[in-house]
Design a protein around this motif. Structure first.
Motif, PDB file in Angstrom:
ATOM      1  N   VAL A  48      14.872 -64.037  -9.849  1.00 26.40           N
ATOM      2  CA  VAL A  48      14.791 -62.963  -8.987  1.00 26.40           C
ATOM      3  C   VAL A  48      14.989 -63.604  -7.474  1.00 26.40           C
ATOM      4  O   VAL A  48      15.548 -63.399  -6.827  1.00 26.40           O
ATOM      5  N   ASP A  55      13.958 -59.884  -0.424  1.00 23.99           N
ATOM      6  CA  ASP A  55      12.457 -59.584  -0.796  1.00 23.99           C
ATOM      7  C   ASP A  55      11.684 -60.389  -0.016  1.00 23.99           C
ATOM      8  O   ASP A  55      11.068 -61.476  -0.581  1.00 23.99           O
ATOM      9  N   VAL A  60       8.720 -57.880  -5.567  1.00 25.77           N
ATOM     10  CA  VAL A  60       9.571 -57.671  -6.801  1.00 25.77           C
ATOM     11  C   VAL A  60       9.243 -58.772  -7.935  1.00 25.77           C
ATOM     12  O   VAL A  60       8.862 -58.364  -9.038  1.00 25.77           O
ATOM     13  N   LYS A  61       9.090 -59.958  -7.246  1.00 21.80           N
ATOM     14  CA  LYS A  61       8.470 -60.855  -8.067  1.00 21.80           C
ATOM     15  C   LYS A  61       7.036 -60.855  -8.685  1.00 21.80           C
ATOM     16  O   LYS A  61       6.954 -60.972  -9.903  1.00 21.80           O
ATOM     17  N   TRP A  63       5.681 -57.857  -9.203  1.00 26.37           N
ATOM     18  CA  TRP A  63       5.680 -56.911 -10.390  1.00 26.37           C
ATOM     19  C   TRP A  63       5.949 -57.253 -11.714  1.00 26.37           C
ATOM     20  O   TRP A  63       5.533 -56.556 -12.632  1.00 26.37           O
ATOM     21  N   GLN A  64       6.447 -58.577 -11.961  1.00 22.28           N
ATOM     22  CA  GLN A  64       6.972 -58.933 -13.121  1.00 22.28           C
ATOM     23  C   GLN A  64       5.881 -59.824 -13.804  1.00 22.28           C
ATOM     24  O   GLN A  64       5.448 -60.546 -13.597  1.00 22.28           O
ATOM     25  N   ARG A  78       8.397 -57.581 -17.704  1.00 27.14           N
ATOM     26  CA  ARG A  78       8.753 -56.338 -17.382  1.00 27.14           C
ATOM     27  C   ARG A  78       7.842 -56.026 -16.212  1.00 27.14           C
ATOM     28  O   ARG A  78       7.112 -56.435 -15.988  1.00 27.14           O
ATOM     29  N   ALA A  79       8.470 -55.193 -15.299  1.00 27.95           N
ATOM     30  CA  ALA A  79       7.791 -54.799 -14.166  1.00 27.95           C
ATOM     31  C   ALA A  79       6.386 -53.852 -14.354  1.00 27.95           C
ATOM     32  O   ALA A  79       6.563 -53.019 -15.529  1.00 27.95           O
ATOM     33  N   THR A 100      12.750 -51.572 -10.024  1.00 29.48           N
ATOM     34  CA  THR A 100      13.181 -52.979 -10.643  1.00 29.48           C
ATOM     35  C   THR A 100      14.392 -52.633 -11.500  1.00 29.48           C
ATOM     36  O   THR A 100      15.281 -53.421 -11.417  1.00 29.48           O
ATOM     37  N   SER A 104      17.980 -54.496 -10.972  1.00 32.51           N
ATOM     38  CA  SER A 104      18.703 -55.146 -11.984  1.00 32.51           C
ATOM     39  C   SER A 104      20.004 -54.653 -12.351  1.00 32.51           C
ATOM     40  O   SER A 104      20.797 -55.431 -12.389  1.00 32.51           O
ATOM     41  N   TYR A 134      17.304 -60.186 -15.111  1.00 31.98           N
ATOM     42  CA  TYR A 134      16.905 -60.101 -16.566  1.00 31.98           C
ATOM     43  C   TYR A 134      17.916 -60.791 -17.355  1.00 31.98           C
ATOM     44  O   TYR A 134      17.659 -61.757 -18.235  1.00 31.98           O
TER      45      TYR A 134
END
Length: 163
Positions: A48, A55, A60-61, A63-64, A78-79, A100, A104, A134
């Motif tokens: 990411v 970001d 976003v990172k 959420w993973q 996954r998020a 996400t 992606s 991903y």
């Protein structure tokens, strides 16, 4: 009368130890999957970073996260399904998984409203390209998985030898 006896105490002890090993197997597999999930999570977060996503807060990172399957057959990064405020003045709430996915794999561009008959659209793009973080992390994740599975088998063999 001839008699033949077999002492099965050693055999019974072997099967008891074997059953203990089998009972430990799901716990060992779950630990391996959790460790693997952490490593793959790091790889996805790194991808990411390198994807060019702007970001600044790193949302976003964050959420993973790794998720281990209920049958202990897989681990996926996954998020998380959390609600995220979006839009001007936080007017709408979106799902982090959906955001996400848009980042992606890309998304459509909103077209003109069509209210003015003289309006000529200047936009030449109908779809925003996805960053595919991903897909880029997949190759490295497979290498990590193979290495972790080999380590798991080595630990399992050592455990059996100690019994």
């Amino acid at each position: 009368m001839q008699e033949f006896t077999v002492d099965t105490r050693g055999w019974t002890a072997f099967w008891d130890r074997w059953q203990e090993t089998i009972d430990q197997f799901p716990g060992l597999k779950e630990a391996m999957l959790e460790k693997l999930g952490g490593q793959v999570q790091g790889e996805v977060r790194q991808t990411v970073d390198h994807s060019g996503l702007h970001d600044s807060r790193g949302r976003v990172k964050l959420w993973q996260n790794p998720h281990v399957g209920s049958g202990l057959g897989y681990v996926a990064v996954r998020a998380d399904s959390v609600e995220v405020a979006a839009g001007y003045g936080d007017r709408q709430v979106l799902n982090a998984g959906a955001l996400t996915n848009f980042l992606s794999s890309g998304h459509k561009v909103r077209g003109p409203s069509g209210r003015s008959k003289r309006y000529q659209p200047r936009a030449r793009m109908t779809r925003v390209r996805g960053l595919d973080f991903y897909g880029k992390a997949k190759a490295e994740a497979e290498k990590i998985a193979v290495q972790e599975a080999e380590d798991f088998l080595r630990r399992l063999t050592v455990t059996e030898l100690k019994l």
